[in-house]
Design an enzyme around this catalytic site. Structure first.
Site, mmCIF file in Angstrom:
data_model
loop_
_atom_site.group_PDB
_atom_site.id
_atom_site.type_symbol
_atom_site.label_atom_id
_atom_site.label_comp_id
_atom_site.label_asym_id
_atom_site.label_seq_id
_atom_site.Cartn_x
_atom_site.Cartn_y
_atom_site.Cartn_z
ATOM 1 N N HIS A 1 7.416 -17.643 19.460
ATOM 2 C CA HIS A 1 8.463 -18.592 19.065
ATOM 3 C C HIS A 1 9.777 -17.868 18.752
ATOM 4 O O HIS A 1 9.780 -16.715 18.310
ATOM 5 C CB HIS A 1 8.015 -19.530 17.937
ATOM 6 C CG HIS A 1 7.936 -18.971 16.564
ATOM 7 N ND1 HIS A 1 6.885 -19.217 15.717
ATOM 8 C CD2 HIS A 1 8.791 -18.195 15.846
ATOM 9 C CE1 HIS A 1 7.106 -18.632 14.552
ATOM 10 N NE2 HIS A 1 8.246 -18.009 14.614
ATOM 11 N N GLU B 1 8.289 -23.615 18.849
ATOM 12 C CA GLU B 1 6.899 -23.236 19.058
ATOM 13 C C GLU B 1 6.519 -23.354 20.546
ATOM 14 O O GLU B 1 7.252 -23.978 21.323
ATOM 15 C CB GLU B 1 5.995 -24.157 18.227
ATOM 16 C CG GLU B 1 6.223 -24.052 16.714
ATOM 17 C CD GLU B 1 5.571 -22.817 16.087
ATOM 18 O OE1 GLU B 1 5.488 -21.761 16.744
ATOM 19 O OE2 GLU B 1 5.160 -22.908 14.914
ATOM 20 N N ASP C 1 17.253 -21.883 11.476
ATOM 21 C CA ASP C 1 16.258 -22.883 11.070
ATOM 22 C C ASP C 1 16.129 -22.995 9.555
ATOM 23 O O ASP C 1 16.695 -22.178 8.807
ATOM 24 C CB ASP C 1 14.882 -22.558 11.697
ATOM 25 C CG ASP C 1 14.511 -21.081 11.592
ATOM 26 O OD1 ASP C 1 15.110 -20.375 10.761
ATOM 27 O OD2 ASP C 1 13.628 -20.632 12.333
ATOM 28 N N ASN D 1 3.444 -15.810 18.310
ATOM 29 C CA ASN D 1 3.110 -16.697 19.429
ATOM 30 C C ASN D 1 4.295 -16.895 20.379
ATOM 31 O O ASN D 1 4.287 -17.789 21.210
ATOM 32 C CB ASN D 1 2.615 -18.055 18.903
ATOM 33 C CG ASN D 1 3.686 -18.785 18.089
ATOM 34 O OD1 ASN D 1 4.804 -18.297 17.938
ATOM 35 N ND2 ASN D 1 3.342 -19.946 17.562
#
Ligand code: GLP
Length: 240
Positions: free
Chosen positions: A137, A142, A67, A135
Protein backbone atom coordinates in the site's frame (compact mmCIF):
# COMPACT_ATOMS: atom_id res chain seq x y z
CA UNK A 1 11.79 4.32 -11.45
CA UNK A 2 15.31 4.79 -10.17
CA UNK A 3 16.37 2.54 -7.28
CA UNK A 4 19.15 3.69 -4.95
CA UNK A 5 20.54 1.09 -2.56
CA UNK A 6 22.20 2.35 0.60
CA UNK A 7 23.72 0.60 3.58
CA UNK A 8 21.33 1.35 6.40
CA UNK A 9 18.50 3.48 7.73
CA UNK A 10 20.85 6.32 8.73
CA UNK A 11 22.17 6.65 5.17
CA UNK A 12 18.68 6.36 3.72
CA UNK A 13 17.44 9.19 5.92
CA UNK A 14 20.44 11.37 5.14
CA UNK A 15 20.21 10.96 1.36
CA UNK A 16 16.46 11.53 1.40
CA UNK A 17 16.97 14.70 3.44
CA UNK A 18 19.50 16.02 0.92
CA UNK A 19 16.95 15.54 -1.85
CA UNK A 20 14.25 17.38 0.08
CA UNK A 21 16.55 20.16 1.28
CA UNK A 22 18.03 20.69 -2.20
CA UNK A 23 14.48 21.25 -3.44
CA UNK A 24 13.75 23.72 -0.61
CA UNK A 25 16.93 25.67 -1.40
CA UNK A 26 16.05 25.86 -5.10
CA UNK A 27 12.37 26.51 -4.46
CA UNK A 28 11.72 27.93 -0.96
CA UNK A 29 7.96 27.95 -1.60
CA UNK A 30 7.83 24.30 -2.68
CA UNK A 31 4.84 22.09 -1.99
CA UNK A 32 5.69 18.82 -0.26
CA UNK A 33 3.57 15.71 0.01
CA UNK A 34 4.36 14.09 3.35
CA UNK A 35 4.03 10.61 4.77
CA UNK A 36 3.75 9.15 8.25
CA UNK A 37 4.87 5.77 9.59
CA UNK A 38 8.23 5.00 11.15
CA UNK A 39 10.21 5.18 7.89
CA UNK A 40 10.29 8.97 7.29
CA UNK A 41 11.09 9.86 10.93
CA UNK A 42 14.86 9.90 10.24
CA UNK A 43 14.32 12.11 7.19
CA UNK A 44 12.29 14.54 9.30
CA UNK A 45 15.01 14.61 11.99
CA UNK A 46 17.61 15.54 9.37
CA UNK A 47 15.33 18.26 8.02
CA UNK A 48 14.88 19.67 11.53
CA UNK A 49 18.64 19.64 11.91
CA UNK A 50 19.16 21.49 8.63
CA UNK A 51 16.52 24.03 9.67
CA UNK A 52 18.28 24.57 13.02
CA UNK A 53 21.55 25.16 11.15
CA UNK A 54 19.75 27.76 8.98
CA UNK A 55 20.31 25.72 5.82
CA UNK A 56 16.61 25.52 4.99
CA UNK A 57 13.40 27.25 5.98
CA UNK A 58 9.79 26.07 5.86
CA UNK A 59 8.42 29.62 6.07
CA UNK A 60 6.88 29.48 2.60
CA UNK A 61 6.60 25.70 2.24
CA UNK A 62 3.19 24.11 1.85
CA UNK A 63 2.55 20.53 2.86
CA UNK A 64 -0.14 17.97 2.10
CA UNK A 65 -0.25 14.74 4.07
CA UNK A 66 -1.24 11.45 2.57
CA UNK A 67 -3.72 10.17 5.09
CA UNK A 68 -5.36 10.19 8.51
CA UNK A 69 -7.10 7.59 10.64
CA UNK A 70 -10.86 7.80 11.09
CA UNK A 71 -12.37 7.58 14.58
CA UNK A 72 -9.35 9.13 16.32
CA UNK A 73 -9.68 12.70 17.57
CA UNK A 74 -7.19 15.04 15.88
CA UNK A 75 -5.23 15.37 19.13
CA UNK A 76 -5.04 11.63 19.84
CA UNK A 77 -1.42 10.63 20.37
CA UNK A 78 -1.53 8.28 17.36
CA UNK A 79 -3.37 10.56 14.93
CA UNK A 80 -1.27 11.54 11.95
CA UNK A 81 -1.98 15.17 12.86
CA UNK A 82 -0.15 14.60 16.16
CA UNK A 83 2.56 12.53 14.46
CA UNK A 84 3.41 15.29 11.97
CA UNK A 85 3.50 18.00 14.61
CA UNK A 86 5.61 15.92 16.98
CA UNK A 87 8.05 14.70 14.35
CA UNK A 88 8.42 17.77 12.14
CA UNK A 89 6.07 20.75 12.24
CA UNK A 90 6.59 21.73 15.90
CA UNK A 91 10.33 22.02 15.30
CA UNK A 92 10.47 24.15 12.14
CA UNK A 93 9.18 27.56 11.00
CA UNK A 94 6.26 26.27 8.93
CA UNK A 95 3.05 28.33 8.98
CA UNK A 96 0.17 26.32 10.41
CA UNK A 97 -2.09 27.54 7.57
CA UNK A 98 0.26 25.95 5.03
CA UNK A 99 -0.16 22.52 6.63
CA UNK A 100 -2.82 20.27 5.11
CA UNK A 101 -3.74 16.95 6.70
CA UNK A 102 -6.95 15.13 5.79
CA UNK A 103 -9.54 15.61 8.51
CA UNK A 104 -11.73 12.73 9.57
CA UNK A 105 -13.58 14.80 12.17
CA UNK A 106 -17.32 15.43 11.95
CA UNK A 107 -20.13 13.31 10.53
CA UNK A 108 -19.86 14.01 6.84
CA UNK A 109 -16.74 12.09 5.84
CA UNK A 110 -17.63 12.13 2.15
CA UNK A 111 -17.60 15.92 2.32
CA UNK A 112 -14.18 15.84 4.05
CA UNK A 113 -12.88 13.71 1.15
CA UNK A 114 -14.28 16.06 -1.47
CA UNK A 115 -12.78 19.08 0.29
CA UNK A 116 -9.34 17.50 0.56
CA UNK A 117 -9.49 16.29 -3.01
CA UNK A 118 -10.38 19.76 -4.33
CA UNK A 119 -7.46 21.23 -2.39
CA UNK A 120 -5.15 18.63 -3.90
CA UNK A 121 -6.44 19.34 -7.37
CA UNK A 122 -5.69 23.03 -6.93
CA UNK A 123 -2.17 22.32 -5.65
CA UNK A 124 0.89 20.96 -7.41
CA UNK A 125 2.99 18.72 -5.24
CA UNK A 126 6.64 19.18 -6.17
CA UNK A 127 7.86 16.20 -4.17
CA UNK A 128 5.81 13.45 -2.60
CA UNK A 129 7.45 11.38 0.14
CA UNK A 130 6.13 7.83 0.41
CA UNK A 131 6.67 4.80 2.58
CA UNK A 132 5.34 1.40 1.57
CA UNK A 133 3.11 -1.01 3.44
CA UNK A 134 4.19 -4.64 3.60
CA UNK A 135 1.22 -5.40 1.31
CA UNK A 136 2.32 -2.75 -1.19
CA UNK A 137 0.00 0.00 0.00
CA UNK A 138 0.97 3.63 -0.57
CA UNK A 139 -0.74 6.19 1.63
CA UNK A 140 -3.56 3.91 2.75
CA UNK A 141 -4.38 2.67 -0.75
CA UNK A 142 -4.80 -1.00 0.02
CA UNK A 143 -4.47 -3.82 -2.56
CA UNK A 144 -7.13 -3.67 -5.32
CA UNK A 145 -7.70 0.08 -4.99
CA UNK A 146 -8.38 1.34 -8.54
CA UNK A 147 -5.43 3.22 -10.01
CA UNK A 148 -7.72 6.17 -10.85
CA UNK A 149 -8.96 6.49 -7.27
CA UNK A 150 -9.01 9.98 -5.71
CA UNK A 151 -9.26 10.87 -1.98
CA UNK A 152 -11.56 8.39 -0.25
CA UNK A 153 -12.45 6.54 2.93
CA UNK A 154 -10.72 3.18 3.00
CA UNK A 155 -11.41 0.13 5.11
CA UNK A 156 -8.01 -0.96 6.36
CA UNK A 157 -6.99 -4.56 5.77
CA UNK A 158 -6.28 -6.75 8.78
CA UNK A 159 -2.66 -6.97 7.58
CA UNK A 160 -2.30 -3.19 7.78
CA UNK A 161 -4.05 -3.02 11.16
CA UNK A 162 -1.73 -5.71 12.51
CA UNK A 163 1.35 -3.96 11.05
CA UNK A 164 0.28 -0.72 12.75
CA UNK A 165 -0.72 -2.35 16.03
CA UNK A 166 2.76 -1.59 17.40
CA UNK A 167 1.78 2.06 17.80
CA UNK A 168 -1.30 1.23 19.90
CA UNK A 169 -1.93 -0.66 23.15
CA UNK A 170 -3.85 -3.43 21.40
CA UNK A 171 -5.23 -4.43 17.99
CA UNK A 172 -8.70 -3.40 19.17
CA UNK A 173 -7.52 0.20 19.39
CA UNK A 174 -6.29 0.33 15.78
CA UNK A 175 -8.88 2.16 13.65
CA UNK A 176 -10.67 0.19 10.94
CA UNK A 177 -11.01 3.11 8.55
CA UNK A 178 -8.85 5.94 7.25
CA UNK A 179 -9.11 8.87 4.85
CA UNK A 180 -6.38 8.79 2.23
CA UNK A 181 -5.21 10.53 -0.92
CA UNK A 182 -6.02 8.21 -3.79
CA UNK A 183 -3.47 6.73 -6.14
CA UNK A 184 -4.41 9.29 -8.80
CA UNK A 185 -3.61 12.15 -6.38
CA UNK A 186 -0.25 10.57 -5.55
CA UNK A 187 0.60 10.11 -9.23
CA UNK A 188 -0.07 13.83 -9.87
CA UNK A 189 3.07 14.76 -7.89
CA UNK A 190 5.93 16.05 -10.04
CA UNK A 191 8.42 13.84 -8.24
CA UNK A 192 8.03 10.90 -5.87
CA UNK A 193 10.51 9.69 -3.28
CA UNK A 194 9.71 6.27 -1.84
CA UNK A 195 11.66 5.07 1.20
CA UNK A 196 11.86 1.50 2.51
CA UNK A 197 14.00 0.15 5.31
CA UNK A 198 14.36 -3.18 7.05
CA UNK A 199 13.66 -6.86 6.44
CA UNK A 200 9.90 -6.46 6.87
CA UNK A 201 9.88 -4.51 3.59
CA UNK A 202 12.08 -6.91 1.57
CA UNK A 203 9.17 -8.88 0.07
CA UNK A 204 7.29 -5.71 -0.90
CA UNK A 205 10.42 -4.24 -2.49
CA UNK A 206 10.99 -7.44 -4.45
CA UNK A 207 7.41 -7.27 -5.77
CA UNK A 208 7.78 -3.56 -6.53
CA UNK A 209 11.04 -3.99 -8.44
CA UNK A 210 10.43 -7.32 -10.20
CA UNK A 211 6.64 -7.65 -10.34
CA UNK A 212 4.07 -6.54 -12.90
CA UNK A 213 1.96 -3.39 -12.70
CA UNK A 214 -1.27 -4.47 -11.03
CA UNK A 215 -3.93 -3.03 -8.75
CA UNK A 216 -3.26 -6.04 -6.50
CA UNK A 217 -0.02 -4.27 -5.55
CA UNK A 218 -0.75 -0.52 -5.40
CA UNK A 219 2.88 0.69 -5.37
CA UNK A 220 3.45 -1.00 -8.75
CA UNK A 221 1.75 1.97 -10.47
CA UNK A 222 4.81 4.07 -9.61
CA UNK A 223 6.61 2.41 -12.51
CA UNK A 224 4.39 4.49 -14.80
CA UNK A 225 5.41 7.77 -13.16
CA UNK A 226 8.21 9.62 -15.01
CA UNK A 227 10.10 10.76 -11.92
CA UNK A 228 10.30 8.26 -9.05
CA UNK A 229 13.28 7.62 -6.81
CA UNK A 230 13.19 4.62 -4.47
CA UNK A 231 15.75 4.57 -1.67
CA UNK A 232 16.18 1.22 0.07
CA UNK A 233 18.63 -0.07 2.62
CA UNK A 234 20.46 -3.40 2.48
CA UNK A 235 17.80 -5.26 4.44
CA UNK A 236 14.93 -3.97 2.34
CA UNK A 237 16.97 -4.86 -0.77
CA UNK A 238 17.86 -8.34 0.49
CA UNK A 239 15.50 -10.24 -1.87
CA UNK A 240 16.44 -8.46 -5.10
C1 GLP B 1 1.11 3.34 7.20
C2 GLP B 1 0.95 4.64 6.39
C3 GLP B 1 1.78 4.63 5.14
C4 GLP B 1 3.17 4.12 5.48
C5 GLP B 1 3.10 2.67 5.85
C6 GLP B 1 4.44 2.09 6.26
O1 GLP B 1 0.04 2.49 7.20
N1 GLP B 1 -0.39 4.95 6.05
O2 GLP B 1 1.83 5.94 4.59
O3 GLP B 1 4.00 4.24 4.36
O4 GLP B 1 2.13 2.45 6.85
O5 GLP B 1 4.75 2.43 7.58
P1 GLP B 1 6.15 2.23 8.25
O6 GLP B 1 7.03 3.26 7.65
O7 GLP B 1 5.92 2.44 9.70
O8 GLP B 1 6.58 0.85 7.92
Amino acid sequence: MKVIKVKNYQQLSEIASVMVSDLLVLKPDATLGLATGSTPIGLYQHLINKYQKHKISFKNVKTYNLDEYCDLPKNHQESYYTFMHKNLFDHVDINEENIHIPSSEGDDLEKRCEEYNSMLNRATIDLQVLGIGSNGHIGFNEPNTPFDQETFIVKLTEKTRIDNQRFFNSLDEVPHYAITMGIKNIMNAKQILLLASGKSKAEAIKTLVTGEITEKFPASILKKHPNVIVIIDEEAASLI
